[in-house]
Design a protein around this motif. Structure first.
Motif, PDB file in Angstrom:
ATOM      1  N   ILE A 161      -3.728 -11.394  -2.586  1.00  0.00           N
ATOM      2  CA  ILE A 161      -3.330 -10.920  -3.975  1.00  0.00           C
ATOM      3  C   ILE A 161      -1.897 -10.876  -4.440  1.00  0.00           C
ATOM      4  O   ILE A 161      -1.172 -10.609  -3.372  1.00  0.00           O
ATOM      5  N   ASP A 210       2.849 -12.145   6.333  1.00  0.00           N
ATOM      6  CA  ASP A 210       3.664 -12.315   5.330  1.00  0.00           C
ATOM      7  C   ASP A 210       5.007 -13.030   5.676  1.00  0.00           C
ATOM      8  O   ASP A 210       5.244 -12.655   6.982  1.00  0.00           O
ATOM      9  N   TYR A 268       4.501   0.716  -6.658  1.00  0.00           N
ATOM     10  CA  TYR A 268       3.398   1.397  -6.136  1.00  0.00           C
ATOM     11  C   TYR A 268       3.819   2.932  -6.148  1.00  0.00           C
ATOM     12  O   TYR A 268       2.973   3.992  -6.589  1.00  0.00           O
TER      13      TYR A 268
HETATM   14  C1  LIG Z   1       4.068 -10.313  -5.089  1.00  0.00           C
HETATM   15  S1  LIG Z   1       4.063  -9.692  -3.549  1.00  0.00           S
HETATM   16  C2  LIG Z   1       2.420  -9.133  -3.217  1.00  0.00           C
HETATM   17  C3  LIG Z   1       2.143  -8.318  -2.123  1.00  0.00           C
HETATM   18  C4  LIG Z   1       0.792  -7.676  -1.902  1.00  0.00           C
HETATM   19  N1  LIG Z   1      -0.147  -8.678  -1.683  1.00  0.00           N
HETATM   20  C5  LIG Z   1       0.685  -6.661  -3.117  1.00  0.00           C
HETATM   21  O1  LIG Z   1       0.081  -7.076  -3.857  1.00  0.00           O
HETATM   22  O2  LIG Z   1       1.066  -5.541  -3.133  1.00  0.00           O
HETATM   23  C6  LIG Z   1       3.840 -11.353  -3.043  1.00  0.00           C
HETATM   24  C7  LIG Z   1       4.127 -11.422  -1.321  1.00  0.00           C
HETATM   25  O3  LIG Z   1       3.748 -12.634  -0.925  1.00  0.00           O
HETATM   26  C8  LIG Z   1       4.325 -13.090   0.145  1.00  0.00           C
HETATM   27  N2  LIG Z   1       4.417 -14.616   0.133  1.00  0.00           N
HETATM   28  C9  LIG Z   1       4.406 -15.402  -0.626  1.00  0.00           C
HETATM   29  N3  LIG Z   1       4.076 -16.667  -0.277  1.00  0.00           N
HETATM   30  C10 LIG Z   1       3.747 -16.508   0.892  1.00  0.00           C
HETATM   31  C11 LIG Z   1       3.488 -17.711   1.846  1.00  0.00           C
HETATM   32  N4  LIG Z   1       3.418 -18.835   1.536  1.00  0.00           N
HETATM   33  N5  LIG Z   1       3.262 -17.096   3.407  1.00  0.00           N
HETATM   34  C12 LIG Z   1       3.593 -15.760   3.514  1.00  0.00           C
HETATM   35  N6  LIG Z   1       3.629 -14.726   2.532  1.00  0.00           N
HETATM   36  C13 LIG Z   1       3.847 -15.401   1.369  1.00  0.00           C
HETATM   37  C14 LIG Z   1       6.006 -12.553  -0.083  1.00  0.00           C
HETATM   38  O4  LIG Z   1       6.881 -12.620   0.812  1.00  0.00           O
HETATM   39  C15 LIG Z   1       5.545 -11.300  -0.803  1.00  0.00           C
HETATM   40  O5  LIG Z   1       5.525 -10.372   0.066  1.00  0.00           O
END
Ligand SMILES: C[S@@+](CC[C@H](N)C(=O)[O-])C[C@H]1O[C@@H](n2cnc3c(N)ncnc32)[C@H](O)[C@@H]1O
Length: 224
Positions: free
Chosen positions: A138, A94, A29
């Motif tokens: 997302i 998260d 970003y």
């Molecule tokens: C690719 S990043 C996307 C972050 C944000 N939504 C964006 O698009 O900028 C994926 C995020 O989802 C979180 N995540 C994945 N599985 C999760 C879960 N079961 N519960 C909470 N967070 C989760 C990860 O820790 C990570 O920070």
């Protein structure tokens, strides 16, 4: 930050993966990387920027005051801060602490910390009676082997609208990404549109609109 532990070995593994690369992810970003890497992001990760713009459009009018929004898998808080800047009260959930640290710093920097809350939890474990006008997830489903239980939790959180982006199955990029992430120690999953619609319906959502953006199915759905 109210916190609970993650549930399974795979969740633990995914949380650790994102925790370790939180700063690198956020640099997609900020563009805080060398010019070649920045150009590669603009080319190969274009849909990360496109899905951001999609959410900003679909969230509603420019002024979101009075709205309560929840961001599931909020990462480094880019959506949280932007929606809060438009006046919404936003909660980000998260399970990677480093991501939430970046999110909290960003909200401070953007002077919206008073409207933002971060919760350290897998959404499956988050115990709350709160409901939100809008929920978003997302860049999240990529790391979920079985979406239905988490979608059912999200349905309970959602008063009206749910915006979700799902990685498309059966693309060349999906196969390459699967191999790359597996080598890096993070499982990744992909979905067809009929699968996505079926999961959403079984969880209690009706699909209003869907569009393909790059490697993603972006779906607007409503609580029924
Ligand atoms: C690719 S990043 C996307 C972050 C944000 N939504 C964006 O698009 O900028 C994926 C995020 O989802 C979180 N995540 C994945 N599985 C999760 C879960 N079961 N519960 C909470 N967070 C989760 C990860 O820790 C990570 O920070």
């Amino acid at each position: 930050m109210p916190g609970t532990s993650v549930r399974t070995d795979e969740s633990q593994q995914i949380a650790e993966y994102w925790n370790d690369i939180a700063h690198d992810f956020d640099a997609i970003y900020t563009g805080d990387k060398n010019p070649i890497a920045r150009s590669l992001d603009r080319w190969l990760r274009r849909d990360i920027y496109q899905r951001f713009e999609w959410v900003m459009r679909e969230a509603g009018p420019p002024d979101l005051r009075g709205m309560k929004i929840c961001d599931i898998g909020c990462g480094s808080g880019r959506f949280v801060a932007s929606l809060a800047k438009r006046g919404a009260e936003v909660t980000g959930v998260d399970f990677a602490p480093e991501m939430l640290k970046l999110g909290a710093q960003l909200c401070e920097k953007e002077s919206v910390a008073d409207r933002c809350k971060f919760v350290l939890s897998d959404v499956l474990d988050w115990k709350t009676d709160e409901q939100f006008d809008l929920v978003i997830a997302i860049g999240f489903w990529d790391y979920v082997a079985d979406p239905l239980p988490r979608l059912q939790v999200i349905r309970k959180l959602t008063k009206t609208t749910f915006l979700s982006a799902w990685p498309r199955a059966a693309t060349l990029r999906a196969s390459i990404r699967k191999v790359r992430l597996k080598a890096e120690g993070c499982p990744v999953y992909f979905f067809t549109l009929p699968q996505v619609e079926d999961y959403l319906q079984r969880a209690g959502f009706s699909v209003e609109r869907r569009e393909i953006l790059g490697q993603l199915h972006c779906v607007r759905s409503r609580s029924v």
